[in-house]
Design a protein around this motif. Structure first.
Motif, PDB file in Angstrom:
ATOM      1  N   HIS A 235      -7.830  -6.568 -43.791  1.00 58.03           N
ATOM      2  CA  HIS A 235      -7.755  -7.300 -45.049  1.00 58.03           C
ATOM      3  C   HIS A 235      -6.690  -8.381 -44.982  1.00 58.03           C
ATOM      4  CE1 HIS A 235      -4.332  -4.558 -45.739  1.00 58.03           C
ATOM      5  NE2 HIS A 235      -3.883  -5.518 -46.556  1.00 58.03           N
ATOM      6  N   ASN A 238      -2.950  -9.536 -51.148  1.00 59.04           N
ATOM      7  CA  ASN A 238      -2.466  -8.281 -51.720  1.00 59.04           C
ATOM      8  C   ASN A 238      -3.345  -7.762 -52.850  1.00 59.04           C
ATOM      9  OD1 ASN A 238      -1.885  -9.914 -53.915  1.00 59.04           O
ATOM     10  ND2 ASN A 238       0.291 -10.090 -53.398  1.00 59.04           N
ATOM     11  N   TYR A 245     -11.552  -8.515 -47.585  1.00 55.85           N
ATOM     12  CA  TYR A 245     -11.785  -7.564 -46.511  1.00 55.85           C
ATOM     13  C   TYR A 245     -12.705  -8.215 -45.483  1.00 55.85           C
ATOM     14  CZ  TYR A 245      -9.885  -3.683 -49.285  1.00 55.85           C
ATOM     15  OH  TYR A 245      -9.075  -2.859 -50.013  1.00 55.85           O
ATOM     16  N   THR A 352      -4.519  -0.380 -48.276  1.00 60.26           N
ATOM     17  CA  THR A 352      -3.839  -1.570 -48.778  1.00 60.26           C
ATOM     18  C   THR A 352      -2.778  -1.181 -49.804  1.00 60.26           C
ATOM     19  OG1 THR A 352      -5.900  -2.796 -48.540  1.00 60.26           O
ATOM     20  CG2 THR A 352      -4.175  -3.810 -49.860  1.00 60.26           C
TER      21      THR A 352
END
Length: 375
Positions: A235, A238, A245, A352
């Motif tokens: 990815h 943020n 992705y 993430t």
């Protein structure tokens, strides 16, 4: 069209107009015959290219015969290779013994000297009456011929698999051959089909209980290189204001893919997808799936799939056990790939850490924040 024919057609029309009703039937027939003969002579491609006509570029005038040196040679099945070469299978009779016989031809009808001996192959299963009735080509170029053999005193299904050079494939059955008895005395395979997983299906008949019945047998392919799919994902961004992705599907081999490949992504709660696409892929945003069917060679990879998503305020709030020491929240995205001849489901995951946005509320500090009440 040659100028001569144009002049002939013009003269034909002028003569017809000049003679009108006085032009006899014999005169008309003669003129048409002359015109037709001229068309054949000067435009043979037009006159002889009708569907069903023999192809003069194949063999001699469109036909080929091959003598295996026996008294009765017969071809019963045919298959076309990807390179245009032709494989024919049948039988040959020598000294009272009938055996499997195969021949491979170049696109012009000449025997392919790289196959067997001068383009031909014969195989004996140990019987005296054996014949190949069907033939099929595997994706790796190997040749499967099916028929019957009376080795052992009764007629049974008989299969032989050959390498691309015409030699028997020693990894198949016993020395490249297999026979199967259904419990009857008269059995033969007449057709063959290959599954995408390499298994071989032979169909024919079996004489059991006083009557002939449908007979089918399925064999393990063995020795056919299978694909082994891989999937990776990464990815960027943020996801507070939107992130991306990247999903890549590869093939670690040793075989090429065959059939439809499906990739499905599963976003964690709180992430919403805005788009999903990839060169050569057919993607559906509602289900986060992408498919394609073009061949993927061993060691190669498809263009990546790009999935864009954004985190909701609820996901960004730091009220969960998944909050990191730095105050970010962790979410995990997964994707799977299936199909293409690979029977295994492969999975990739990406974790993430999502940073909180000051405009999103928090249970402890911003209880009256509008974004908190309506995530």
């Amino acid at each position: 069209m040659p100028r001569f024919l144009l002049d002939l057609l013009f003269a034909f029309r002028r003569t017809r107009q000049a003679r009108g009703r006085h032009w006899t039937r014999h005169g008309r027939v003669g003129a048409v015959a002359a015109l037709g003969a001229a068309l054949v002579l000067f435009c043979p491609g037009v006159a002889l290219a009708a569907p069903g006509d023999l192809d003069p570029t194949f063999g001699t005038g469109g036909t080929v015969t091959t003598d295996f040196g026996g008294s009765a040679d017969e071809a019963s099945g045919v298959a076309l290779q990807a390179d245009g070469k032709i494989v024919a299978a049948g039988s040959r009779v020598v000294g009272g013994t009938i055996v499997f016989a195969l021949a491979r031809y170049n696109t012009d009808g000449s025997l392919d000297s790289t196959f067997g001996t001068g383009g031909t192959v014969t195989t004996n299963f140990g019987g005296t009456d054996e014949q190949a009735n069907g033939v099929a080509l595997q994706t790796d170029g190997k040749i499967v011929a099916v028929g019957s053999s009376n080795a052992g005193g009764s007629y049974n299904f008989a299969l032989a698999r050959y390498n691309t050079d015409g030699s028997l494939d020693s990894t198949f059955g016993t020395g490249g051959t297999v026979t199967t008895n259904f419990g009857g005395t008269d059995e033969q395979a007449n057709g063959v089909a290959l599954q995408t997983d390499g298994k071989i299906v032979a169909a024919g008949n079996s004489f059991v209980g006083g009557s002939f019945n449908f007979a089918l047998a399925r064999y393990q392919g063995g020795g056919i290189p299978q694909p082994s799919l891989t999937i990776t994902k990464s990815h960027s961004g943020n996801f507070t204001h939107g992130g991306t992705y990247s999903i890549t599907v590869g093939n670690s081999g040793p075989g090429a893919t065959d059939g439809t490949i499906t990739v499905k992504d599963t976003l964690p709660a709180g992430l919403t997808a805005s788009s999903i696409s990839g060169s050569g892929w057919t993607c559906t945003l509602a289900t986060l799936t992408c498919t394609r069917s073009d061949l993927l060679a061993a060691g190669a990879a498809y263009p990546p799939i790009t999935l864009k998503a954004k985190a909701s305020c609820h996901t960004q709030r730091q009220d969960s056990a998944t909050v990191t020491k730095g105050g970010d929240r962790k979410v995990t995205n997964t994707a799977t790939v299936t199909g293409g001849g690979d029977t295994t489901t492969h999975t990739a995951a990406d974790t993430t850490a999502i940073h909180g946005d000051k405009h999103c509320g928090n249970d402890h500090d911003h209880g009256n924040d509008r974004n908190h009440r309506n995530p």
